[in-house]
Design an enzyme around this catalytic site. Structure first.
Site, PDB file in Angstrom:
ATOM      1  N   LYS A  39       0.920  -1.102  -0.102  1.00 39.37           N
ATOM      2  CA  LYS A  39      -0.030   0.037   0.033  1.00 39.37           C
ATOM      3  C   LYS A  39       0.803   1.190   0.028  1.00 39.37           C
ATOM      4  O   LYS A  39       1.966   1.076   0.335  1.00 39.37           O
ATOM      5  CB  LYS A  39      -0.917   0.020   1.131  1.00 39.37           C
ATOM      6  CG  LYS A  39      -0.309  -0.073   2.608  1.00 39.37           C
ATOM      7  CD  LYS A  39      -1.026  -0.285   3.627  1.00 39.37           C
ATOM      8  CE  LYS A  39      -0.214  -0.382   4.812  1.00 39.37           C
ATOM      9  NZ  LYS A  39      -1.063  -1.038   6.104  1.00 39.37           N
ATOM     10  N   ARG A  48     -10.535  -0.575  14.960  1.00 41.02           N
ATOM     11  CA  ARG A  48     -10.765   0.079  13.592  1.00 41.02           C
ATOM     12  C   ARG A  48     -11.910  -1.000  12.867  1.00 41.02           C
ATOM     13  O   ARG A  48     -12.930  -1.198  13.334  1.00 41.02           O
ATOM     14  CB  ARG A  48      -9.436  -0.162  13.114  1.00 41.02           C
ATOM     15  CG  ARG A  48      -8.926   1.035  12.042  1.00 41.02           C
ATOM     16  CD  ARG A  48      -7.745   0.977  11.865  1.00 41.02           C
ATOM     17  NE  ARG A  48      -7.223  -0.050  11.217  1.00 41.02           N
ATOM     18  CZ  ARG A  48      -5.788  -0.240  10.639  1.00 41.02           C
ATOM     19  NH1 ARG A  48      -5.089   0.604  10.881  1.00 41.02           N
ATOM     20  NH2 ARG A  48      -5.309  -1.487  10.150  1.00 41.02           N
ATOM     21  N   HIS A 104      -5.749  -7.750  13.059  1.00 41.02           N
ATOM     22  CA  HIS A 104      -4.443  -6.638  13.017  1.00 41.02           C
ATOM     23  C   HIS A 104      -4.143  -6.520  14.362  1.00 41.02           C
ATOM     24  O   HIS A 104      -5.063  -6.051  15.034  1.00 41.02           O
ATOM     25  CB  HIS A 104      -4.872  -5.642  11.783  1.00 41.02           C
ATOM     26  CG  HIS A 104      -3.423  -4.743  11.762  1.00 41.02           C
ATOM     27  ND1 HIS A 104      -2.412  -5.254  11.311  1.00 41.02           N
ATOM     28  CD2 HIS A 104      -3.305  -3.477  11.838  1.00 41.02           C
ATOM     29  CE1 HIS A 104      -1.505  -4.103  10.857  1.00 41.02           C
ATOM     30  NE2 HIS A 104      -2.249  -3.222  11.435  1.00 41.02           N
ATOM     31  N   ARG A 119       1.617 -10.763   7.081  1.00 37.70           N
ATOM     32  CA  ARG A 119       1.428  -9.601   5.985  1.00 37.70           C
ATOM     33  C   ARG A 119       2.466  -8.761   6.537  1.00 37.70           C
ATOM     34  O   ARG A 119       2.632  -7.830   7.429  1.00 37.70           O
ATOM     35  CB  ARG A 119       0.037  -8.864   6.451  1.00 37.70           C
ATOM     36  CG  ARG A 119      -1.073  -9.522   6.064  1.00 37.70           C
ATOM     37  CD  ARG A 119      -2.342  -9.005   6.182  1.00 37.70           C
ATOM     38  NE  ARG A 119      -2.373  -8.356   7.492  1.00 37.70           N
ATOM     39  CZ  ARG A 119      -2.895  -8.625   8.459  1.00 37.70           C
ATOM     40  NH1 ARG A 119      -3.447 -10.051   8.584  1.00 37.70           N
ATOM     41  NH2 ARG A 119      -2.913  -7.943   9.556  1.00 37.70           N
ATOM     42  N   TYR A 121      12.511  32.001   2.138  1.00 35.18           N
ATOM     43  CA  TYR A 121      11.537  32.864   2.465  1.00 35.18           C
ATOM     44  C   TYR A 121      11.261  33.040   3.946  1.00 35.18           C
ATOM     45  O   TYR A 121      11.753  32.228   4.802  1.00 35.18           O
ATOM     46  CB  TYR A 121      10.236  31.929   2.316  1.00 35.18           C
ATOM     47  CG  TYR A 121       9.991  31.428   0.615  1.00 35.18           C
ATOM     48  CD1 TYR A 121       9.665  32.574  -0.324  1.00 35.18           C
ATOM     49  CD2 TYR A 121      10.013  30.229   0.029  1.00 35.18           C
ATOM     50  CE1 TYR A 121       9.408  32.364  -1.640  1.00 35.18           C
ATOM     51  CE2 TYR A 121       9.743  29.913  -1.114  1.00 35.18           C
ATOM     52  CZ  TYR A 121       9.357  31.059  -2.165  1.00 35.18           C
ATOM     53  OH  TYR A 121       9.200  30.636  -3.254  1.00 35.18           O
ATOM     54  N   CYS A 154      11.689  25.129   0.848  1.00 41.37           N
ATOM     55  CA  CYS A 154      11.063  25.675  -0.221  1.00 41.37           C
ATOM     56  C   CYS A 154      10.300  24.382  -0.932  1.00 41.37           C
ATOM     57  O   CYS A 154      10.479  22.998  -0.768  1.00 41.37           O
ATOM     58  CB  CYS A 154      11.834  26.398  -1.652  1.00 41.37           C
ATOM     59  SG  CYS A 154      12.991  27.715  -0.741  1.00 41.37           S
ATOM     60  N   MET A 155       9.399  24.685  -1.751  1.00 38.78           N
ATOM     61  CA  MET A 155       8.445  23.818  -2.629  1.00 38.78           C
ATOM     62  C   MET A 155       9.655  22.729  -3.465  1.00 38.78           C
ATOM     63  O   MET A 155       9.237  21.419  -3.245  1.00 38.78           O
ATOM     64  CB  MET A 155       7.642  24.191  -3.530  1.00 38.78           C
ATOM     65  CG  MET A 155       6.584  23.035  -4.090  1.00 38.78           C
ATOM     66  SD  MET A 155       5.512  23.909  -5.422  1.00 38.78           S
ATOM     67  CE  MET A 155       4.495  24.615  -4.185  1.00 38.78           C
ATOM     68  N   ASP A 156      10.511  23.145  -4.058  1.00 34.41           N
ATOM     69  CA  ASP A 156      11.437  22.252  -4.935  1.00 34.41           C
ATOM     70  C   ASP A 156      12.718  22.214  -4.381  1.00 34.41           C
ATOM     71  O   ASP A 156      13.554  21.664  -5.071  1.00 34.41           O
ATOM     72  CB  ASP A 156      11.324  22.680  -6.362  1.00 34.41           C
ATOM     73  CG  ASP A 156       9.602  23.160  -6.603  1.00 34.41           C
ATOM     74  OD1 ASP A 156       8.801  22.384  -6.535  1.00 34.41           O
ATOM     75  OD2 ASP A 156       9.463  23.981  -7.082  1.00 34.41           O
TER      76      ASP A 156
HETATM   77  C1  LIG Z   1      -0.368  -1.749   6.790  1.00 32.63           C
HETATM   78  C2  LIG Z   1      -0.668  -3.072   7.062  1.00 32.63           C
HETATM   79  C3  LIG Z   1       0.211  -4.266   7.270  1.00 32.63           C
HETATM   80  C4  LIG Z   1       1.588  -4.227   7.064  1.00 32.63           C
HETATM   81  O1  LIG Z   1       2.245  -3.478   8.495  1.00 32.63           O
HETATM   82  P1  LIG Z   1       3.834  -3.397   8.593  1.00 32.63           P
HETATM   83  O2  LIG Z   1       3.825  -2.891  10.115  1.00 32.63           O
HETATM   84  O3  LIG Z   1       4.294  -2.288   7.686  1.00 32.63           O
HETATM   85  O4  LIG Z   1       4.484  -4.827   8.390  1.00 32.63           O
HETATM   86  C5  LIG Z   1      -0.368  -5.486   7.850  1.00 32.63           C
HETATM   87  N1  LIG Z   1      -1.728  -5.462   7.901  1.00 32.63           N
HETATM   88  C6  LIG Z   1      -2.701  -4.447   7.795  1.00 32.63           C
HETATM   89  C7  LIG Z   1      -3.878  -4.625   7.989  1.00 32.63           C
HETATM   90  C8  LIG Z   1      -1.900  -3.249   7.479  1.00 32.63           C
HETATM   91  O5  LIG Z   1      -2.969  -2.306   7.423  1.00 32.63           O
END
Ligand SMILES: *Cc1c(COP(=O)(O)O)cnc(C)c1O
Length: 345
Positions: free
Chosen positions: A5, A103, A132, A188, A234, A279-281
């Site tokens: 992600k 959540r 999670h 994960r 700035y 600055c921005m860039d």
């Molecule tokens: C982002 C996320 C992960 C990965 O977490 P890390 O700490 O980066 O390994 C796993 N499961 C869920 C649901 C997440 O949102």
């Protein structure tokens, strides 16, 4: 299930997805359906799970692209079912359990009824179940262990009732290392696959073999010398107090460095202060300690120069956030170059 992600934590979504598929990943996890679709369009065949919210109006699209969605509440699952069934398709989902995160997901005591109910819905097929852990990067916290035990007990109870989905998963990176009893069918891992520490309390184990994948570089594009008393940038947030050589680096807050004073960069093997605001860039750096610095010299935002380094963890500390945020903040316009193999940084 490597997690990709947020543009693969800033590393570049599609390129990372392709490398992970080549490396043997069965599943890839993302947060948004747009991310999953981009991965599919890049020709990646892995199973894909969207961990976050997807509008039920997109259930048929997900089914058609073989994208698995997260079912996190009875009404939401029913809407996914209705939309997929209306299109004559079946959307696959993983059921989400709220083990204490507060959540998405149903509570542990509601999991069995949730799975039973989904089994009867048309156009919906439950192929997995996950949770999670909110405290995985605090492995010493006794509550963290309670969450693990709760999930183990739930899995056992569902198994006995014949309700256990084929794929059960729970661990993010920290949990994968620190809660080895909770691996179930897969883990994960996000932050760890990029070679970054989940937290100070849950660092990557020294024998993990994981190395930081990312280096972020720019260059000095101009150098000038100013007399004492010259305001820089700035709002003149910095004023020279002596004769000072100052370089301009071609990196700014729109590339992902926080818009604040007190930033620092690596030039010529030394950590040097950014003078004034961002600055921005662009930004301006002091070359007081670097009489040999020349236009064209490398400037490192994240990475090493000789013995010195700036890690994403250092930026996280300086910016009052964490290393996840530091790398996810690198914006899309920064060109990504990929080098395969064990190059280190
Ligand atoms: C982002 C996320 C992960 C990965 O977490 P890390 O700490 O980066 O390994 C796993 N499961 C869920 C649901 C997440 O949102």
């Amino acid at each position: 299930m490597p997690i990709i992600k947020a543009n693969a934590y800033g590393h570049g979504l599609t390129e990372v997805a392709r490398a992970l598929e080549a490396g043997g990943a069965d599943w890839l996890g993302v947060a948004r359906i747009e991310e999953a679709l981009a991965v599919r369009q890049a020709g990646v065949g892995c199973n894909l799970l969207v961990l976050g919210y997807v509008s039920p109006l997109r259930a048929a699209e997900a089914a058609a692209e073989r994208i698995t969605l997260t079912a996190f509440a009875p009404d939401q699952a029913a809407e996914l079912s209705a939309q997929a069934a209306a299109a004559g398709l079946t959307v696959t989902v993983h059921a989400k359990i709220d083990i204490g995160m507060g959540r998405l997901g149903v509570f542990v005591q509601d999991a069995a009824a949730f799975l039973r109910r989904m089994a009867e819905l048309p156009g919906l097929k439950v192929t997995g179940m996950f949770t999670h852990f909110p405290l995985s990067d605090e492995p010493e916290n006794p509550l963290a262990l309670r969450h693990v035990e709760r999930m183990l007990a739930l899995e056992q109870s569902l198994r006995e009732q014949g309700l256990r989905p084929p794929l059960v998963h729970a661990c993010n990176s920290a949990a994968a290392f620190y809660f080895p009893t909770a691996h179930f069918d897969m883990v994960r891992s996000g932050i760890a696959i990029y070679g970054l520490n989940p937290s100070d309390e849950a660092p990557l184990p020294p024998d993990s073999g994981l190395i930081r994948a990312l280096t972020w570089k720019s260059r000095l594009v101009s150098i000038k010398e100013f007399p004492a008393g010259q305001g820089i940038g700035y709002n003149y947030r910095y004023t020279t107090t002596q004769t000072e050589r100052i370089g301009t680096a071609a990196v700014g807050y729109c590339d992902g460095i926080r818009r604040r004073t007190g930033n620092f960069l690596l030039v010529g093997g030394k950590i040097v202060p950014v003078r004034g605001g961002m600055c921005m860039d662009q930004c301006m750096v002091s070359l007081l300690d670097l009489p040999d610095a020349r236009v064209g010299d490398e400037v490192v935002v994240i990475g090493r120069q000789g013995e010195a380094q700036i890690a994403p963890e250092d930026l996280g500390r300086a910016w009052n956030t964490n290393n996840y945020d530091a790398v996810c903040s690198i914006t899309a316009r920064v060109p990504r170059l990929y080098f395969y193999g064990n190059h280190g940084d």
